[in-house]
Write a protein that holds these residues in place. Structure first.
Motif, PDB file in Angstrom:
ATOM      1  N   UNK A  93       2.316   5.497 -12.981  1.00  0.00           N
ATOM      2  CA  UNK A  93       3.074   4.568 -12.153  1.00  0.00           C
ATOM      3  C   UNK A  93       2.182   3.919 -11.086  1.00  0.00           C
ATOM      4  N   UNK A  94       1.289   4.709 -10.511  1.00  0.00           N
ATOM      5  CA  UNK A  94       0.376   4.163  -9.506  1.00  0.00           C
ATOM      6  C   UNK A  94      -0.552   3.114 -10.077  1.00  0.00           C
ATOM      7  N   UNK A  95      -1.155   3.445 -11.258  1.00  0.00           N
ATOM      8  CA  UNK A  95      -2.066   2.467 -11.864  1.00  0.00           C
ATOM      9  C   UNK A  95      -1.328   1.215 -12.336  1.00  0.00           C
ATOM     10  N   UNK A  96      -0.103   1.392 -12.772  1.00  0.00           N
ATOM     11  CA  UNK A  96       0.693   0.210 -13.131  1.00  0.00           C
ATOM     12  C   UNK A  96       0.930  -0.670 -11.920  1.00  0.00           C
ATOM     13  N   UNK A  97       1.229  -0.062 -10.782  1.00  0.00           N
ATOM     14  CA  UNK A  97       1.423  -0.830  -9.552  1.00  0.00           C
ATOM     15  C   UNK A  97       0.136  -1.535  -9.127  1.00  0.00           C
ATOM     16  N   UNK A  98      -1.019  -0.836  -9.290  1.00  0.00           N
ATOM     17  CA  UNK A  98      -2.307  -1.467  -8.956  1.00  0.00           C
ATOM     18  C   UNK A  98      -2.552  -2.679  -9.844  1.00  0.00           C
ATOM     19  N   UNK A  99      -2.268  -2.546 -11.141  1.00  0.00           N
ATOM     20  CA  UNK A  99      -2.460  -3.667 -12.061  1.00  0.00           C
ATOM     21  C   UNK A  99      -1.544  -4.838 -11.704  1.00  0.00           C
TER      22      UNK A  99
ATOM     23  N   UNK B  77       0.832  -1.210   0.000  1.00  0.00           N
ATOM     24  CA  UNK B  77       0.000   0.000   0.000  1.00  0.00           C
ATOM     25  C   UNK B  77       0.868   1.262   0.000  1.00  0.00           C
ATOM     26  N   UNK B  78       1.924   1.260   0.812  1.00  0.00           N
ATOM     27  CA  UNK B  78       2.815   2.427   0.849  1.00  0.00           C
ATOM     28  C   UNK B  78       3.522   2.621  -0.481  1.00  0.00           C
ATOM     29  N   UNK B  79       3.902   1.522  -1.124  1.00  0.00           N
ATOM     30  CA  UNK B  79       4.568   1.624  -2.423  1.00  0.00           C
ATOM     31  C   UNK B  79       3.626   2.211  -3.477  1.00  0.00           C
ATOM     32  N   UNK B  80       2.374   1.730  -3.475  1.00  0.00           N
ATOM     33  CA  UNK B  80       1.423   2.245  -4.472  1.00  0.00           C
ATOM     34  C   UNK B  80       1.141   3.736  -4.236  1.00  0.00           C
ATOM     35  N   UNK B  81       0.972   4.140  -2.964  1.00  0.00           N
ATOM     36  CA  UNK B  81       0.733   5.551  -2.659  1.00  0.00           C
ATOM     37  C   UNK B  81       1.920   6.412  -3.096  1.00  0.00           C
ATOM     38  N   UNK B  82       3.122   5.911  -2.860  1.00  0.00           N
ATOM     39  CA  UNK B  82       4.309   6.665  -3.246  1.00  0.00           C
ATOM     40  C   UNK B  82       4.399   6.808  -4.760  1.00  0.00           C
ATOM     41  N   UNK B  83       4.029   5.746  -5.478  1.00  0.00           N
ATOM     42  CA  UNK B  83       4.061   5.810  -6.942  1.00  0.00           C
ATOM     43  C   UNK B  83       2.994   6.759  -7.472  1.00  0.00           C
ATOM     44  N   UNK B  84       1.826   6.814  -6.807  1.00  0.00           N
ATOM     45  CA  UNK B  84       0.796   7.766  -7.239  1.00  0.00           C
ATOM     46  C   UNK B  84       1.259   9.204  -7.035  1.00  0.00           C
ATOM     47  N   UNK B  85       2.016   9.462  -5.972  1.00  0.00           N
ATOM     48  CA  UNK B  85       2.510  10.822  -5.770  1.00  0.00           C
ATOM     49  C   UNK B  85       3.529  11.233  -6.830  1.00  0.00           C
ATOM     50  N   UNK B  86       4.233  10.257  -7.369  1.00  0.00           N
ATOM     51  CA  UNK B  86       5.215  10.557  -8.405  1.00  0.00           C
ATOM     52  C   UNK B  86       4.545  10.762  -9.762  1.00  0.00           C
ATOM     53  N   UNK B  87       3.696   9.795 -10.135  1.00  0.00           N
ATOM     54  CA  UNK B  87       2.989   9.891 -11.421  1.00  0.00           C
ATOM     55  C   UNK B  87       1.794   8.952 -11.370  1.00  0.00           C
ATOM     56  N   UNK B  88       0.678   9.389 -11.977  1.00  0.00           N
ATOM     57  CA  UNK B  88      -0.524   8.559 -11.947  1.00  0.00           C
ATOM     58  C   UNK B  88      -0.324   7.236 -12.675  1.00  0.00           C
TER      59      UNK B  88
END
Length: 360
Positions: free
Chosen positions: A101-107, A88-99
């Motif tokens: 990246x966050x959606x890629x992590x969610x997938x 969860x922390x990794x996905x949140x951090x990736x969303x703060x960097x770029x959307x």
């Protein structure tokens, strides 16, 4: 008619006695049910069949509160929470960097979750298949012992369904379908199924065990270290058990394989297979084989025989039907081929040394 009063026995006077006094006899029917301390230790078991047995739970441990289960449950939950919070922390951090990246992590997390779910389903199905084969073997064994045609037909239909997607069993399943429509005794019907449907699988199983035993024998004979021998034998036995299970329709997963390996070890313990194989190998080695082979090759033959014994136990555990028409493969069936291959290896090694001797 005049009723005569019955005379009651005279009351006995109080008497002091010891609890272990052998002269004491209160009631014949009750006294026969118990043994004295000397009789319980010295008397043979056959002479005590009239004595009622204690309930089975008398020799079993009483269920107690398991602290180990609570410890494993708590630690497993903490590890799961730690992994989940890290993701969860990794996905949140990736969303703060770029959307993106966050959606890629969610997938990717969703893909990992689907894979984990599929792994759980596969393990459950593997355990279920192993249990199904065990149950089918017990049903066919009971049907053969009781010569029950109805139970035999029911079990053989399940055997047909087990191999319905196996093209190499098409001829055997067709022949078995013809036998199921005829009036045949239950035991004879199982013998026909063993001949028509399971015989090709049994032949392939013997080849798998034979090749595994040869490999173990050769590796043991040429490897310079005992650790290499141990790893080779362990790997080959695990590989043989899995291949035999796949051959007979088990297809176990990791947990199913562990259950299968435990059943193989249990079968060996019940039949005394390891000790029997060791004594048989010692007898053969003592009757002239040790004089023709080196100590290293002789050790390889013994390890190959023990590997073959484990393979035979795996056949008995993985096979979905008992051996009725025959007694199944024996260790002696593999001994001649192992000795022959060892002698060939010894002669080849000796010829290679003789050729390299003059050159040096």
């Amino acid at each position: 008619m005049i009723d005569t009063p019955r005379s009651d026995p005279a009351p006995r006077r109080p008497v002091a006695f010891a609890a272990d006094d052998r002269r004491l006899k209160v009631n014949d029917q009750i006294d026969d049910m118990f043994l004295t301390a000397d009789e319980a230790v010295q008397a043979p078991l056959a002479a005590e069949e009239h004595v009622p047995r204690l309930p089975a739970n008398a020799s079993r441990a009483k269920p107690r509160f398991s602290y180990a289960k609570w410890i494993s449950l708590g630690l497993g939950g903490l590890v799961s929470l730690a992994i989940g919070l890290s993701i969860d922390a990794l996905i949140r951090d990736l969303f703060t960097r770029a959307d993106w990246l966050g959606w890629t992590a969610v997938a990717l997390a969703g893909l990992a979750a689907l894979g984990f779910l599929g792994l759980i389903v596969r393990e459950i199905m593997g355990i279920w298949r192993v249990g199904k084969i065990d149950k089918l073997r017990d049903e066919l064994s009971s049907a053969a012992d009781e010569d029950n045609a109805k139970a035999a037909r029911s079990g053989l239909k399940q055997l047909q369904q087990l191999y319905a997607d196996r093209p190499e069993t098409a001829r055997g399943r067709k022949a078995l379908q013809v036998h199921l429509g005829e009036i045949i005794d239950g035991r004879d019907m199982i013998k026909l199924a063993e001949r028509d449907l399971l015989a090709p699988l049994d032949l392939e199983a013997r080849r798998i065990v034979m090749n595994s035993a040869k490999r173990v024998s050769l590796v043991t004979a040429v490897s310079p270290r005992a650790v290499v021998d141990l790893l080779a034998v362990l790997f080959e036995n695990m590989r043989t058990i899995r291949r035999l299970s796949m051959l007979y329709g088990g297809r176990p997963g990791t947990l199913g394989f562990l259950r299968l390996a435990r059943q193989v070890v249990t079968h060996l313990a019940l039949t005394g297979g390891m000790a029997a194989g060791d004594s048989l190998a010692s007898q053969v080695l003592g009757h002239g084989l040790a004089a023709r082979l080196s100590a290293r090759l002789g050790e390889g033959v013994i390890n190959g025989l023990l590997t073959a014994r484990i393979g035979l136990a795996a056949i008995a555990v993985c096979r979905p039907a008992p051996f009725v028409a025959t007694n199944g493969p024996k260790l002696g069936d593999f001994m001649g081929e192992l000795i022959k291959s060892s002698e060939q290896a010894a002669s080849a090694d000796q010829s290679a040394r003789s050729r390299s001797g003059p050159a040096s």
